[in-house]
Motif scaffolding. Structure first.
Motif, PDB file in Angstrom:
ATOM      1  N   TRP A 120       0.822  -1.218   0.000  1.00  0.00           N
ATOM      2  CA  TRP A 120       0.000   0.000   0.000  1.00  0.00           C
ATOM      3  C   TRP A 120       0.859   1.273   0.000  1.00  0.00           C
ATOM      4  O   TRP A 120       1.846   1.355   0.716  1.00  0.00           O
ATOM      5  CB  TRP A 120      -0.878   0.056   1.263  1.00  0.00           C
ATOM      6  CG  TRP A 120      -2.032  -0.907   1.281  1.00  0.00           C
ATOM      7  CD1 TRP A 120      -2.082  -2.101   1.945  1.00  0.00           C
ATOM      8  CD2 TRP A 120      -3.299  -0.758   0.638  1.00  0.00           C
ATOM      9  NE1 TRP A 120      -3.305  -2.705   1.750  1.00  0.00           N
ATOM     10  CE2 TRP A 120      -4.068  -1.895   0.955  1.00  0.00           C
ATOM     11  CE3 TRP A 120      -3.873   0.236  -0.178  1.00  0.00           C
ATOM     12  CZ2 TRP A 120      -5.377  -2.079   0.490  1.00  0.00           C
ATOM     13  CZ3 TRP A 120      -5.174   0.060  -0.641  1.00  0.00           C
ATOM     14  CH2 TRP A 120      -5.910  -1.092  -0.315  1.00  0.00           C
TER      15      TRP A 120
ATOM     16  N   CYS B   4       0.555  -6.697  -0.904  1.00  0.00           N
ATOM     17  CA  CYS B   4      -0.783  -6.173  -0.608  1.00  0.00           C
ATOM     18  C   CYS B   4      -1.696  -6.167  -1.840  1.00  0.00           C
ATOM     19  O   CYS B   4      -2.899  -6.383  -1.738  1.00  0.00           O
ATOM     20  CB  CYS B   4      -0.697  -4.759  -0.048  1.00  0.00           C
ATOM     21  SG  CYS B   4       0.214  -4.685   1.502  1.00  0.00           S
ATOM     22  N   HIS B  30      -0.539 -13.385   5.224  1.00  0.00           N
ATOM     23  CA  HIS B  30      -0.392 -11.963   4.944  1.00  0.00           C
ATOM     24  C   HIS B  30      -1.243 -11.100   5.889  1.00  0.00           C
ATOM     25  O   HIS B  30      -0.757 -10.147   6.479  1.00  0.00           O
ATOM     26  CB  HIS B  30      -0.755 -11.644   3.485  1.00  0.00           C
ATOM     27  CG  HIS B  30      -0.553 -10.202   3.136  1.00  0.00           C
ATOM     28  ND1 HIS B  30       0.592  -9.740   2.524  1.00  0.00           N
ATOM     29  CD2 HIS B  30      -1.321  -9.108   3.354  1.00  0.00           C
ATOM     30  CE1 HIS B  30       0.514  -8.424   2.383  1.00  0.00           C
ATOM     31  NE2 HIS B  30      -0.649  -8.016   2.866  1.00  0.00           N
ATOM     32  N   CYS B  34      -0.410  -7.923   8.270  1.00  0.00           N
ATOM     33  CA  CYS B  34      -0.664  -6.637   7.618  1.00  0.00           C
ATOM     34  C   CYS B  34      -2.041  -6.121   8.035  1.00  0.00           C
ATOM     35  O   CYS B  34      -3.067  -6.621   7.594  1.00  0.00           O
ATOM     36  CB  CYS B  34      -0.590  -6.811   6.102  1.00  0.00           C
ATOM     37  SG  CYS B  34      -1.008  -5.309   5.197  1.00  0.00           S
ATOM     38  N   CYS B  37      -4.387  -4.696   5.146  1.00  0.00           N
ATOM     39  CA  CYS B  37      -5.137  -5.669   4.350  1.00  0.00           C
ATOM     40  C   CYS B  37      -6.228  -6.363   5.175  1.00  0.00           C
ATOM     41  O   CYS B  37      -7.289  -6.700   4.673  1.00  0.00           O
ATOM     42  CB  CYS B  37      -4.202  -6.693   3.713  1.00  0.00           C
ATOM     43  SG  CYS B  37      -3.275  -5.970   2.335  1.00  0.00           S
TER      44      CYS B  37
HETATM   45 ZN   LIG Z   1      -1.096  -6.040   2.973  1.00  0.00          ZN
END
Ligand SMILES: [Zn+2]
Lengths: 211, 64
Positions: A120, B4, B30, B34, B37
């Protein structure tokens, strides 16, 4: 006109009154036409489908007592009619022709949201949505939601609505629209990315900074 | 390692098709690390439920 026939008006009361609320009916009709036109991409077909849905609602008038119930009902009839239309008529429009609109889409959208390494962009990281259902109570929320939908590139909006509003299954959309599963998945993904960003910027974050 | 971009695409596709085992595992790893996300995944579900309410005409019901 109705009062000229007392037996009819007696049996129609009180629900028929819904149909005489002109402001409500007009706004309902225009929402339906907008929704239908986007799906079938033919003004006449859309108009006909809306007329039929309205008529069948009128014939079943005793089923609902409130505007909201009427609206739910009439939209579900309309959805079924649109699905029939979409099934009957294999689309001639090539999906890629629809990729237009002034907004970020395709690779430009991806570059805007993600860094080169696929993570991101810092400024674009999703923020926490404070009680997502809270907005549901609020008329203003739905105006933002509506505006965000309208702002989607046409192709994104159309497939998103088929999937989420008409609740058509992926294979069926692909079959009708002559598009591969993987490209439909990518289109839906990008539509959701755009919609998510728009809602966050214009509702969830805007609300926070405003208070 | 999944990035991502790939994770968010799977989080969207999850709404359209069942993910296979490998995809589920990679995605699970992931999102465990994260938070952006993870947030995104929740929002995908939120958007689906909002769309459902929108198409059912909830917006005028709540207006009254
Ligand atoms: Zn991510």
């Amino acid at each position: 006109m109705i009062e000229a026939n007392p037996s009819l008006s007696a049996s129609e009361a009180p629900n028929a009154a819904l149909f005489y609320d002109q402001e409500f009916m007009e706004s309902l009709r225009s929402q339906m036409v907008k929704f239908a036109t986007l799906q079938v991409q033919d003004a006449q077909l859309a108009e006909d489908a809306v007329q039929e849905a309205m008529l069948s609602a009128y014939q079943n008038i005793d089923k609902f007592g409130r505007q909201a119930a009427l609206k739910t009902w009439v939209f579900s009839i309309l959805k079924n009619k649109l699905i029939d239309l979409l099934r009957k008529e294999k689309r001639t429009t090539v999906a890629s022709q629809l990729e237009n609109g002034p907004n970020l889409q395709g690779d430009a959208l991806m570059d805007h949201l993600f860094k080169e390494n696929g993570h991101w962009q810092k400024s674009e990281r999703p923020q926490k949505w404070d009680d997502p259902d809270h907005g549901v109570e609020n008329e203003h929320f739905w105006r933002v939601f509506d505006a965000c939908l309208t702002a989607l590139p046409e192709k994104y909006g159309r497939f998103f609505m088929m999937r989420e509003f008409l609740e058509m299954a992926t294979p069926e959309i692909c079959h009708n629209e002559d598009i591969s599963v993987s490209s439909l998945n990518v289109t839906l993904y990008r539509a959701r990315l755009r919609l998510r960003e728009c809602l966050e910027d214009n509702w969830y974050q805007a609300k926070e900074s405003g208070s | 390692m999944m990035n991502c971009k790939e994770a968010t695409q799977l989080l969207s596709e999850k709404l359209d098709r069942p993910l296979d085992t490998k995809e589920k595992v990679m995605l699970g790893v992931h999102t465990a690390m994260c938070s952006s996300c993870k947030q995104f995944g929740r929002q995908m579900e939120d958007i689906r439920s909002l769309a459902k309410q929108y198409s059912k005409g909830k917006q005028t019901e709540e207006k009254k």
